[in-house]
Design an enzyme around this catalytic site. Structure first.
Site, PDB file in Angstrom:
ATOM      1  N   ASP A 161       0.849  -1.182   0.000  1.00  0.00           N
ATOM      2  CA  ASP A 161       0.000   0.000   0.000  1.00  0.00           C
ATOM      3  C   ASP A 161       0.895   1.245   0.000  1.00  0.00           C
ATOM      4  O   ASP A 161       2.045   1.196   0.455  1.00  0.00           O
ATOM      5  CB  ASP A 161      -0.919   0.019   1.231  1.00  0.00           C
ATOM      6  CG  ASP A 161      -1.941   1.141   1.154  1.00  0.00           C
ATOM      7  OD1 ASP A 161      -2.731   1.161   0.190  1.00  0.00           O
ATOM      8  OD2 ASP A 161      -1.943   2.005   2.043  1.00  0.00           O
ATOM      9  N   GLU A 199       0.805   5.764   0.478  1.00  0.00           N
ATOM     10  CA  GLU A 199       0.117   7.022   0.731  1.00  0.00           C
ATOM     11  C   GLU A 199       0.785   8.076  -0.136  1.00  0.00           C
ATOM     12  O   GLU A 199       1.990   7.984  -0.433  1.00  0.00           O
ATOM     13  CB  GLU A 199       0.183   7.414   2.207  1.00  0.00           C
ATOM     14  CG  GLU A 199      -0.469   6.427   3.158  1.00  0.00           C
ATOM     15  CD  GLU A 199      -1.961   6.221   2.932  1.00  0.00           C
ATOM     16  OE1 GLU A 199      -2.603   7.123   2.324  1.00  0.00           O
ATOM     17  OE2 GLU A 199      -2.483   5.172   3.340  1.00  0.00           O
ATOM     18  N   HIS A 210      -4.598  10.625   5.711  1.00  0.00           N
ATOM     19  CA  HIS A 210      -3.490   9.867   6.309  1.00  0.00           C
ATOM     20  C   HIS A 210      -2.789  10.577   7.472  1.00  0.00           C
ATOM     21  O   HIS A 210      -2.012   9.950   8.195  1.00  0.00           O
ATOM     22  CB  HIS A 210      -2.457   9.465   5.252  1.00  0.00           C
ATOM     23  CG  HIS A 210      -1.989  10.580   4.363  1.00  0.00           C
ATOM     24  ND1 HIS A 210      -1.383  11.717   4.831  1.00  0.00           N
ATOM     25  CD2 HIS A 210      -2.031  10.698   3.003  1.00  0.00           C
ATOM     26  CE1 HIS A 210      -1.068  12.498   3.809  1.00  0.00           C
ATOM     27  NE2 HIS A 210      -1.453  11.913   2.691  1.00  0.00           N
ATOM     28  N   HIS A 216      -5.595   6.492   7.598  1.00  0.00           N
ATOM     29  CA  HIS A 216      -4.929   5.562   6.697  1.00  0.00           C
ATOM     30  C   HIS A 216      -3.416   5.622   6.941  1.00  0.00           C
ATOM     31  O   HIS A 216      -2.859   6.677   7.242  1.00  0.00           O
ATOM     32  CB  HIS A 216      -5.209   5.925   5.237  1.00  0.00           C
ATOM     33  CG  HIS A 216      -6.619   5.679   4.817  1.00  0.00           C
ATOM     34  ND1 HIS A 216      -6.945   5.154   3.593  1.00  0.00           N
ATOM     35  CD2 HIS A 216      -7.792   5.861   5.464  1.00  0.00           C
ATOM     36  CE1 HIS A 216      -8.258   5.040   3.501  1.00  0.00           C
ATOM     37  NE2 HIS A 216      -8.797   5.477   4.625  1.00  0.00           N
ATOM     38  N   ASP A 229      -2.374  -0.385   6.645  1.00  0.00           N
ATOM     39  CA  ASP A 229      -3.339  -0.854   5.652  1.00  0.00           C
ATOM     40  C   ASP A 229      -2.852  -2.117   4.957  1.00  0.00           C
ATOM     41  O   ASP A 229      -3.652  -2.992   4.608  1.00  0.00           O
ATOM     42  CB  ASP A 229      -3.604   0.246   4.621  1.00  0.00           C
ATOM     43  CG  ASP A 229      -4.509   1.338   5.183  1.00  0.00           C
ATOM     44  OD1 ASP A 229      -4.898   1.238   6.357  1.00  0.00           O
ATOM     45  OD2 ASP A 229      -4.823   2.295   4.444  1.00  0.00           O
TER      46      ASP A 229
END
Length: 243
Positions: free
Chosen positions: A7, A9, A57, A153, A158
């Protein structure tokens, strides 16, 4: 089989608008078992984070000021994911951002797809649960995955949650730890094994008769004549010849 649940960001929603990766989180699965060999890094994007993204986030420009840039970690990151299957929720988003970072460094020879295969768990979830919500929070609720830590997040968090969701979607079982019990414990009880004792009578072996072998070969020949692929015959023929 080695899989990397990944994942990212980012500073915003679209790399085509100049947005960049600010966090990468990866969780390693080896034969469906979590290994603990994870990868996590924050990155200096050389641009400001959109306010909307920051609300998602919680990562600030000030926090990233002293972090490495993607060019500083690219070799380690690519070595880590090399030849693995990437497991990503909404894969086009993360793969697009990673490939953009590679392009900005002049590395345009195929991107991530040349190094790894990619499994998109969003597409998988849509096939399994058509017409339902299939975001990560909805899948956690559906599969009983604890996501109470997910107030904001985060790439590594995640990825950890997605690893549990993926295992749940694809069967849940990670491994049978046969023979892994410690002294004084019966590991068979954990996996439902009934042990065979030495006193058990020897099993009787019933071999095929000549007529049964002939009939078997005739049936396989009929499969081949009809245009079928008869792998059984290829496997059995050496044994039959020796007999």
């Amino acid at each position: 089989m080695r899989q990397i649940v990944l994942d990212t960001e980012t500073t915003g929603l679209e790399y085509r608008d100049g947005h960049r990766i600010i966090e990468i989180g990866c969780v390693e699965l080896l034969n469906r078992r979590l290994t603990g060999n994870n990868y996590h890094i924050y990155l200096q994007p050389d641009r400001l984070i959109d306010s909307g993204a920051m609300e998602v986030h919680g990562i600030t420009n000030e926090f990233l000021a002293d972090k490495p840039r993607f060019k500083d970690i690219v070799e380690d990151f690519l070595a880590y994911i090399q030849s693995a299957e990437l497991v990503i929720h909404n894969a086009p988003f993360d793969v697009g951002f990673i490939n953009n970072e590679l392009t900005l460094l002049g590395r345009t020879s195929g991107g991530v797809g040349k190094l790894c295969s990619v499994l998109d768990t969003l597409l998988l979830a849509r096939r399994l649960h058509p017409g339902q919500k299939n975001n990560l929070d909805a899948l956690c609720k559906r599969y009983g995955i604890d996501n109470t830590r997910r107030d904001l997040h985060g790439a590594l968090l995640d990825a950890e949650i997605l690893a549990d969701v993926y295992l749940g979607m694809t069967g849940g079982q990670t491994a049978l730890s046969l023979g892994s019990g410690t002294a004084g414990t019966d590991s068979s009880a954990e996996v439902g094994i009934r042990r065979v004792t030495a006193e058990r009578p020897t099993l009787k072996v019933v071999r095929a008769t000549d007529d049964e072998r002939t009939a078997h070969q005739a049936a396989l020949a009929a499969v081949e004549k009809a245009g079928g692929s008869c792998v059984w015959k290829e496997l059995e023929q050496p044994e039959l010849t020796e007999a």
